[in-house]
Design a protein around this motif. Structure first.
Motif, PDB file in Angstrom:
ATOM      1  N   THR A  91      27.535 -26.327  -4.903  1.00  0.00           N
ATOM      2  CA  THR A  91      27.841 -26.791  -6.260  1.00  0.00           C
ATOM      3  C   THR A  91      28.835 -25.841  -6.920  1.00  0.00           C
ATOM      4  O   THR A  91      28.914 -24.660  -6.548  1.00  0.00           O
ATOM      5  CB  THR A  91      26.567 -26.833  -7.131  1.00  0.00           C
ATOM      6  OG1 THR A  91      26.079 -25.492  -7.309  1.00  0.00           O
ATOM      7  CG2 THR A  91      25.482 -27.704  -6.481  1.00  0.00           C
ATOM      8  N   GLN A  99      28.577 -24.539  -9.795  1.00  0.00           N
ATOM      9  CA  GLN A  99      27.816 -23.467 -10.448  1.00  0.00           C
ATOM     10  C   GLN A  99      27.417 -22.384  -9.445  1.00  0.00           C
ATOM     11  O   GLN A  99      27.471 -21.183  -9.753  1.00  0.00           O
ATOM     12  CB  GLN A  99      26.574 -24.044 -11.128  1.00  0.00           C
ATOM     13  CG  GLN A  99      26.857 -24.988 -12.278  1.00  0.00           C
ATOM     14  CD  GLN A  99      27.205 -26.406 -11.824  1.00  0.00           C
ATOM     15  OE1 GLN A  99      27.162 -26.712 -10.619  1.00  0.00           O
ATOM     16  NE2 GLN A  99      27.530 -27.264 -12.789  1.00  0.00           N
ATOM     17  N   ALA A 151      30.456 -20.361  -8.490  1.00  0.00           N
ATOM     18  CA  ALA A 151      30.815 -19.461  -9.588  1.00  0.00           C
ATOM     19  C   ALA A 151      29.895 -18.247  -9.618  1.00  0.00           C
ATOM     20  O   ALA A 151      30.331 -17.119  -9.884  1.00  0.00           O
ATOM     21  CB  ALA A 151      30.750 -20.207 -10.916  1.00  0.00           C
ATOM     22  N   ALA A 152      28.606 -18.465  -9.335  1.00  0.00           N
ATOM     23  CA  ALA A 152      27.646 -17.352  -9.328  1.00  0.00           C
ATOM     24  C   ALA A 152      27.949 -16.372  -8.200  1.00  0.00           C
ATOM     25  O   ALA A 152      27.750 -15.156  -8.342  1.00  0.00           O
ATOM     26  CB  ALA A 152      26.224 -17.886  -9.192  1.00  0.00           C
TER      27      ALA A 152
END
Length: 247
Positions: free
Chosen positions: A229, A231, A234-235
């Protein structure tokens, strides 16, 4: 053929055979030593060093980061089993923490970077410093100009606080880790590494000595979230701080 001539021919043949045996043996020995020294240097985050061998004697040439001493490079190579001598006269240290000609070279407003200092009679342990830095980094992320390694002005306070914490544990090394997502993107990898190096340079300007810092490019080897994903990716694109006691 006289007996003396036959003896001379036999000796010459033996010497020639010995020479061929030694010559053929040296090549795999040199290749093996070169490869093992290369792996040993890489394990210590020292790369791009040219290694040549003459028997068991090595010559190393290239450029190392400012915080890496030439003596350390020589010591790592000399500790490899089978190495007899190491010539590091061709190794030089970069004069700056980052190449100023690199388009990812960060820009700082030096006037807004506060110098660290103060009483060190009661320094923090590496474990305490690690906990405090991890807590601070999690609560207040460092933000950069889009597509750049330059920290945004609003991130100067958190970088300053991180530098002050690093100053309080002088017996420890600060390992600044660059992490990327699992998506193969050379530009993203370079940007992540450049941002970790920018933090190193910020700390240096603030007063943390170069010898106390090391930047490690972990790439995508330590994900903290699925890369399936946006997200999660990005993490995984992040910078970490590890505090390691000097041995």
């Amino acid at each position: 053929m006289s007996r003396s001539t036959a003896i001379l021919v036999a000796l010459a043949s033996l010497l020639l055979l010995t020479w061929f045996t030694v010559a053929l043996r040296y090549e795999p020995i040199e290749s093996d030593l070169t490869e093992r020294v290369k792996r040993a240097l890489s394990a210590n985050a020292i790369n791009n060093i040219a290694i040549s061998a003459r028997g068991r004697d090595l010559t190393l040439e290239g450029e190392v980061a400012r915080q890496v001493s030439v003596q350390r490079v020589a010591g790592i190579a000399a500790d490899v089993r089978g190495v007899r001598s190491v010539d590091v006269s061709g190794i030089r240290r970069r004069q700056s923490l980052l190449d100023p000609n690199d388009p990812l070279h960060p820009r700082f407003d030096v006037s807004k970077i506060e110098k660290v200092g103060g009483d060190l009679s009661n320094p923090m342990s590496a474990a305490t410093c690690q906990r405090m830095m991890a807590r601070l980094a999690a609560a207040r992320s460092v933000r950069f100009v889009a597509g750049s390694a330059s920290p945004m002005p609003e991130s100067y306070p958190v970088l300053g606080d991180l530098a002050r914490l690093a100053y309080q544990c002088p017996g420890s090394q600060i390992v600044i880790g660059a992490h990327t997502s699992g998506i193969a993107d050379r530009n993203a990898d370079r940007l992540s590494l450049a941002r970790a190096q920018a933090i190193e340079q910020f700390f240096y300007i603030a007063g943390i000595t170069a010898e106390r810092m090391q930047v490690v490019n972990y790439g995508n080897s330590q994900p903290i979230a699925p890369n399936t994903t946006p997200q999660g990716r990005a993490a995984n694109r992040r910078i970490t701080f590890d505090i390691v006691p000097f041995q």
